[in-house]
Structures are given as C-alpha cells and as structure tokens.
Design an enzyme around this catalytic site. Structure first.
Site, PDB file in Angstrom:
ATOM      1  N   ARG A 207       0.823  -1.227   0.000  1.00  0.00           N
ATOM      2  CA  ARG A 207       0.000   0.000   0.000  1.00  0.00           C
ATOM      3  C   ARG A 207       0.847   1.262   0.000  1.00  0.00           C
ATOM      4  NH1 ARG A 207      -0.656   2.319   4.815  1.00  0.00           N
ATOM      5  NH2 ARG A 207      -2.721   3.189   4.526  1.00  0.00           N
TER       6      ARG A 207
ATOM      7  N   ASP B 239      -1.477   8.283   7.867  1.00  0.00           N
ATOM      8  CA  ASP B 239      -1.766   7.007   8.535  1.00  0.00           C
ATOM      9  C   ASP B 239      -1.504   7.076  10.034  1.00  0.00           C
ATOM     10  OD1 ASP B 239      -2.389   5.476   6.364  1.00  0.00           O
ATOM     11  OD2 ASP B 239      -0.356   4.755   6.041  1.00  0.00           O
TER      12      ASP B 239
END
Ligand code: ADE
Length: 223
Positions: free
Chosen positions: A150, A164
């Site tokens: 990712r 994140d």
C-alpha cells in the site's frame, strides 16, 4: 517491486491476491507477487518436507533442504530474504516504509511446530508481527506484504499514507461521513466549516489527544 513467498500452503493466499487494493496493485504492474510451494523443491521421493526433531519433544520440524533449494532458486543479487517467526524483530510502520524501497523480497513461511535452525542462516531479516503465536508464517507474510504494497508509489493516494496511524508516531485522527447527525451523534462543527486551517489544527490536536490517551508509548519513541 517483486515479492516471492515460499509456503507449504499456497492456496491460503488466493483471497489476499485476488481482492481489493492488492489485486489492483498487481494488475497495474506496481508489484509482482508469486507464491511458491516449498514442497516442489523437496528431493525426497515421498515429497516429505518435515520430520521429527532430534532430541524428541516438539512435533514435526520443517527440513532445511527444500527451503534452501527454494531460496537459492529465486534469490538474485538485489534480493532480501525475510523469515517470519515469533522470535523476529517486531514489524512496525517505519519498517514498512523502509522495505517499500526494496526491489525484491523473498518470504519464508515456517509451519508446523518449527523449522530447522539452519534455515535461519538464509534470512537477512527475521520478523514477527506481534507477541502471539500463529499456526504458520502465511498470515504474517500477508500482513507484512499488505503493509508494504500500500506504500508503493501510485497504489493509494500519497496523502492517505502521510496521515496514517503511526506516521510520525501518531495515531490517525477521527473521520466522519454522511449523515451529519446519526442516532444523536453529530459530526464536529469544525469539519463542516470549510475552514481548512482550523480543520488541520483540529485534526492534529485530535491525533495528539488520542495518542496520549491510547498509546502514550508512541510519543516516547524516536524511531
Ligand atoms: N509465525 C507464527 N507466529 C508468528 C508471529 N507472531 N509473527 C511472525 N511469524 C509467526
């Protein structure tokens, strides 16, 4: 990036490779992932890959020959070999960033009660995904691969992983979608204000607040 995963249970990876973001990353050529059956490399005429451990005690132990032959078959100059084991270093987001820059990864998934100690000499890294014991290295390999893929360029929007949880050692801020009021719970006014500077400030304060409350250990870390 190329990832080769050596396992005794290749079909465990079917769902992982054929759904969602990982599937798209493969289809768009951002990553090539191949699953290889360790059993295909055994020289034993009965296709055996494990045997009883010397000294008794534990159950079946993965033999070194098929694993050595498999790793040597796929290894190139730029390859890094990862052995997944509860005895390894704990996997962290910062490591996922570092590994996402590598060209070729080979995972060795142990299974059954253990693997012959000499298999350790093949590994550049020994990695654990946490202080608990799973039945094999397949799920840890998927977890680690997912966290790396990712982060590859173009797999998800860069802003997404810049924010994140664990980026800068902070947990992520809360997010909301429609409806504005759900069962009496309202979206914070600041998010509806359209005032970008205030929204960013609020998000950063929420990150700090959450991290202090839930994971104060992260604020002490300097990695
Ligand atoms: N194999 C079994 N348990 C594991 C864990 N927690 N991390 C990595 N590999 C494993």
């Amino acid at each position: 990036m190329k990832i080769d995963i050596l396992t005794l249970f290749p079909s465990m990876f079917d769902g992982f490779l054929n759904e969602s973001i990982i599937k798209r990353a493969i289809e768009s050529g951002k990553v090539k992932i191949e699953i290889h059956d360790i059993r295909d490399f055994t020289l034993d005429k009965h296709k055996k890959v494990d045997d009883y451990g010397f000294g008794g005690g534990k159950g079946m132990v993965l033999m070194p020959q098929p694993v050595f032959d498999a790793v040597e078959h796929y290894k190139k100059e730029n390859s890094k070999v990862i052995l997944v084991t509860p005895q390894g270093e704990t996997w962290k987001q910062q490591k996922a960033y570092a590994f996402s820059k590598m060209e070729h990864l080979i995972f060795i998934c142990g299974h059954y009660e253990g693997f012959d100690e000499r298999i350790r000499t093949l590994a550049d890294y020994e990695i654990s995904i946490g202080d608990y014991v799973l039945t094999g290295g397949e799920l840890p390999s998927m977890v680690i691969t997912d966290s790396i893929v990712r982060l590859l360029n173009g797999v998800i929007k860069e802003e997404s992983h810049m924010e994140d949880s664990f980026h800068n050692n902070l947990l992520d801020y809360p997010v909301y979608t429609k409806p504005i009021i759900f069962r009496g719970m309202k979206v914070p006014d600041v998010l509806l204000s359209g005032h970008h500077a205030n929204i960013e400030k609020w998000r950063y304060e929420e990150q700090l607040k959450r991290t202090k409350l839930r994971r104060p250990d992260l604020l002490e870390r300097d990695d």
